[in-house]
Design a protein around this motif. Structure first.
Motif, PDB file in Angstrom:
ATOM      1  N   CYS A 134       0.649  -1.320  -0.026  1.00  0.00           N
ATOM      2  CA  CYS A 134       0.023  -0.038   0.202  1.00  0.00           C
ATOM      3  C   CYS A 134       1.090   1.316  -0.025  1.00  0.00           C
ATOM      4  CB  CYS A 134      -0.979  -0.160   1.186  1.00  0.00           C
ATOM      5  SG  CYS A 134      -2.100   1.469   1.299  1.00  0.00           S
ATOM      6  N   ASP A 151       0.443   3.689   1.656  1.00  0.00           N
ATOM      7  CA  ASP A 151       0.368   4.336   3.052  1.00  0.00           C
ATOM      8  C   ASP A 151       1.875   4.715   3.572  1.00  0.00           C
ATOM      9  OD1 ASP A 151      -1.965   4.130   5.767  1.00  0.00           O
ATOM     10  OD2 ASP A 151       0.403   4.526   6.175  1.00  0.00           O
ATOM     11  N   ALA A 160      -4.268   0.534  -1.355  1.00  0.00           N
ATOM     12  CA  ALA A 160      -4.804  -0.494  -0.928  1.00  0.00           C
ATOM     13  C   ALA A 160      -4.183  -1.926  -1.582  1.00  0.00           C
ATOM     14  CB  ALA A 160      -6.290  -0.751  -0.847  1.00  0.00           C
ATOM     15  N   HIS A 180      -2.091  -3.927   5.157  1.00  0.00           N
ATOM     16  CA  HIS A 180      -1.947  -3.380   6.491  1.00  0.00           C
ATOM     17  C   HIS A 180      -3.295  -2.975   7.130  1.00  0.00           C
ATOM     18  CE1 HIS A 180      -2.444   1.046   5.913  1.00  0.00           C
ATOM     19  NE2 HIS A 180      -2.295   0.391   4.575  1.00  0.00           N
ATOM     20  N   CYS A 224      -5.848   0.616   7.070  1.00  0.00           N
ATOM     21  CA  CYS A 224      -5.727   0.662   5.699  1.00  0.00           C
ATOM     22  C   CYS A 224      -6.932   1.850   5.245  1.00  0.00           C
ATOM     23  CB  CYS A 224      -5.876  -0.322   5.048  1.00  0.00           C
ATOM     24  SG  CYS A 224      -5.392   0.263   3.187  1.00  0.00           S
ATOM     25  N   GLY A 225      -6.653   2.848   5.017  1.00  0.00           N
ATOM     26  CA  GLY A 225      -7.543   3.988   4.717  1.00  0.00           C
ATOM     27  C   GLY A 225      -8.210   3.834   3.522  1.00  0.00           C
TER      28      GLY A 225
HETATM   29 ZN    ZN Z   1      -3.421   1.250   3.189  1.00  0.00          ZN
END
Ligand code: ZN
Length: 233
Positions: free
Chosen positions: A57, A59, A82, A113, A116-117
């Motif tokens: 991801c 992130d 994602a 993870h 995860c947004g």
């Molecule tokens: Zn994520």
């Protein structure tokens, strides 16, 4: 006054020193490596022989080299929101092709993870715009596993399970590619793995989806060289 001075002053005036800190950090990195490992840059300049393709991801908290404590040159990395492997995405398909056929990686790791947004956003009905097209792929994973996910009452737990299921589905998406199935047939590699990173503990969890051959795929997704159209003529 030179242009570079002007840029420096502008950033300071904006009270945004984050970019300047990165450049200063780079200076410290070069000085540290020169002291600790004088051959470091000379070695990497010659080329790369990574053992693993990492699909993770974007992130900012899941920094691949840091959380795996690996040196530059060990991992070939593709990251997106994602950690998706979308079969029409030429970016990820090209990364897989290059890693498998030119860098000859032994392993492909799909790593998601918790918290995860992207996964959390896919569970919401809110219209976010362009990114909704991307998140739609995660909604499809939800639909595949709706019975299991709907049975989880706690929303945080349900989201965490979707993170895991999404990683597993992306592992299968890697394996459904022509590139990977051809490499299995000709070279007996790569091994494809699914992991999840826990932001709270810093630990990686192995989801025990470790695939190394087409027998692990549902039949409809298997390519079979003996069954090509017209092969009987
Ligand atoms: Zn994520």
């Amino acid at each position: 006054m030179s242009d570079s001075h002007q840029t420096t002053l502008n950033l300071k005036e904006m009270h945004d020193l984050s970019v300047l800190r990165m450049l200063a950090g780079n200076q410290r990195f070069v000085e540290r490596m020169a002291a600790e490992d004088p051959g470091f840059f000379g070695r990497l300049e010659k080329g790369q022989t990574p053992h693993t393709l990492w699909i993770g991801c974007s992130d900012s908290r899941v920094s691949t080299d840091v959380i795996t404590d690996t040196e530059p040159g060990s991992l070939f990395v593709h990251r997106n929101i994602a950690n998706m492997v979308v079969h029409t995405d030429f970016n990820v398909l090209s990364a897989i092709d290059y890693a498998v056929n030119h860098l000859n990686v032994q392993h492909i790791v799909v790593c998601g993870h918790y918290n995860c947004g992207g996964v959390a956003a896919s569970l919401e009905a809110a219209e976010l715009g362009l990114i909704d097209n991307w998140l739609r792929n995660i909604k499809d994973v939800y639909r595949l596993h709706a019975a299991e996910l709907n049975a989880i009452v706690d929303k945080k737990e349900r989201t965490a399970r979707l993170v895991e299921l999404n990683v597993m589905e992306q592992v299968y998406n890697v394996c459904k590619t022509y590139t990977v199935q051809k490499a299995w047939r000709e070279h007996g590699r790569p091994f494809v793995h699914g992991w999840v990173y826990d932001l709270k503990t810093g630990l990686l969890k192995d989801l025990a989806v470790n695939i190394s051959g087409r027998r692990d795929l549902e039949e409809i997704y298997r390519f079979d060289v003996d069954q090509t159209i017209g092969s009987e003529h």
